[in-house]
Design an enzyme around this catalytic site. Structure first.
Site, PDB file in Angstrom:
ATOM      1  N   GLN A  77       0.835  -1.212   0.000  1.00  0.00           N
ATOM      2  CA  GLN A  77       0.000   0.000   0.000  1.00  0.00           C
ATOM      3  C   GLN A  77       0.870   1.263   0.000  1.00  0.00           C
ATOM      4  O   GLN A  77       0.520   2.269   0.627  1.00  0.00           O
ATOM      5  CB  GLN A  77      -0.946  -0.008   1.205  1.00  0.00           C
ATOM      6  N   SER A  78       1.989   1.224  -0.689  1.00  0.00           N
ATOM      7  CA  SER A  78       2.909   2.365  -0.686  1.00  0.00           C
ATOM      8  C   SER A  78       2.300   3.604  -1.346  1.00  0.00           C
ATOM      9  O   SER A  78       1.922   3.579  -2.519  1.00  0.00           O
ATOM     10  CB  SER A  78       4.184   1.971  -1.439  1.00  0.00           C
ATOM     11  N   ASN A  79       2.262   4.682  -0.563  1.00  0.00           N
ATOM     12  CA  ASN A  79       1.847   5.976  -1.130  1.00  0.00           C
ATOM     13  C   ASN A  79       2.942   6.528  -2.026  1.00  0.00           C
ATOM     14  O   ASN A  79       2.669   7.213  -3.010  1.00  0.00           O
ATOM     15  CB  ASN A  79       1.583   6.976   0.005  1.00  0.00           C
ATOM     16  N   CYS A  81       5.046   4.780  -3.924  1.00  0.00           N
ATOM     17  CA  CYS A  81       5.017   4.138  -5.247  1.00  0.00           C
ATOM     18  C   CYS A  81       3.862   4.684  -6.092  1.00  0.00           C
ATOM     19  O   CYS A  81       4.039   4.967  -7.284  1.00  0.00           O
ATOM     20  CB  CYS A  81       4.902   2.614  -5.103  1.00  0.00           C
TER      21      CYS A  81
END
Ligand SMILES: Cc1ncc(COP(=O)(O)O)c(C=O)c1O
Length: 328
Positions: A77-79, A81
């Site tokens: 859930q990387s913001n 990326c």
């Protein structure tokens, strides 16, 4: 913005982001304090967040070097990326992201947005991500491409410059309002946001307490990491200064069940701000940091009459991936 004017910047964000008070929340939590918020959840890049400011400098650096593809790593859930994928789309660059874990059957939250934004998604175990990034970079180079790898969180001196610039933006806003801030509180993880703010405060000569609420790192580790990156960032800005861990303020009391494990602290903070002010936090970073700030306020960490700013660093697309835990 004087301290970063000499650095190449690719405009991506809607700036300045809003700065406003939280009157209903202040009255509910402690009516002797004025709580304010800086809205970097509103930077405007495909859901917004703190990485937009870092990417303005990273994308410009990639372009200066003639790169045609950017690569980075993050959690599922990387913001970071998701915003890198959006920034690359805006700049006409190809984007590869290496995410930890296994591909789920149904992408949700930031991962869904990574797909929509056209990122090429690769999967690796958490500790293998940097090696996979290096391998992909080499593969692209061998194929005649000009790759630009970006470290975790965009937290290098180029990316951190975005938060030196952000602090100057905030200083101008406070001056225009005749406002004196007594503390700035925010989520800190890979340290680039905090290092940029610390470097910016040095370059601007602004003596304001900058308190990072650690999301996943023990206090001593994060302090050392931020001091090192802030030192390198002042060099990059052309205003060299050496910071030590003792110069950096970190509170690591709120690590809970670990990275990305949402608990009562985060859930209650998210509900409180949403229901008091109509503002959304995220389950991983800002929910934890705001929960920590509320706890510190309740424990009397601030004096009556103080103006306390929470810097909202975004992350709200991850809310949808936590629907089950948030509605419990
Ligand atoms: C929403 C949000 N807030 C805060 C942070 C922490 O920023 P930094 O990694 O620069 O410490 C992140 C990092 O991923 C984030 O996504």
């Amino acid at each position: 913005m004087a301290i970063t004017d000499h650095l190449p910047r690719y405009p991506l964000a809607f700036l300045p982001t809003p700065l406003h008070s939280l009157p209903r929340l202040s009255a509910m939590v402690c009516d002797e304090l004025q709580l304010l918020i800086k809205r970097d959840d509103q930077t405007g890049l495909a859901g917004g967040g703190n990485k937009t400011r870092k990417l303005e400098f990273l994308i410009a650096d990639a372009q200066t070097r003639g790169s045609d593809v950017v690569l980075t790593i993050g959690a599922i859930q990387s913001n970071h990326c998701r915003q890198t994928a959006a920034a690359a789309a805006r700049a006409g660059l190809e984007c590869h992201v290496v995410l930890s874990g296994e591909p789920p059957q149904k992408p949700n939250g930031n991962l869904l947005l990574d797909h929509l934004l056209g990122a090429k998604i690769h999967w690796a175990a958490q500790e293998e991500r940097p090696a996979r990034l290096a391998e992909l970079t080499e593969e692209l180079r061998a194929a005649g491409r000009r790759p630009y790898p970006i470290v975790l969180g965009g937290s290098d001196p180029v990316g951190a410059s975005g938060y030196a610039r952000a602090l100057e933006e905030l200083l101008e806003q406070t001056r225009a309002l005749g406002l004196k801030l007594d503390a700035i509180v925010f989520a800190s993880s890979s340290g680039g946001t905090q290092a940029g703010l610390v470097a910016g405060a040095w370059a601007l000569g602004w003596d304001v307490p900058l308190l990072g609420i650690s999301v996943d790192e023990p206090e001593a580790d994060l302090k050392a990491q931020v001091a090192d990156l802030a030192t390198r960032t002042t060099n990059h800005l052309g205003r060299p200064h050496t910071f030590t861990a003792g110069d950096i303020r970190v509170d690591a009391e709120y690590l809970g069940g670990g990275y990305a494990v949402m608990g009562d602290l985060e859930r209650e903070a998210i509900r409180l701000l949403a229901q008091a002010e109509g503002i959304l936090l995220d389950p991983v970073y800002t929910g934890r940091a705001f929960g920590g700030l509320l706890d510190r306020i309740r424990r009397g960490a601030f004096a009556a009459g103080q103006n306390i700013l929470f810097w909202h660093t975004g992350g709200t697309p991850a809310l949808y991936a936590y629907a089950g835990e948030l509605t419990r």
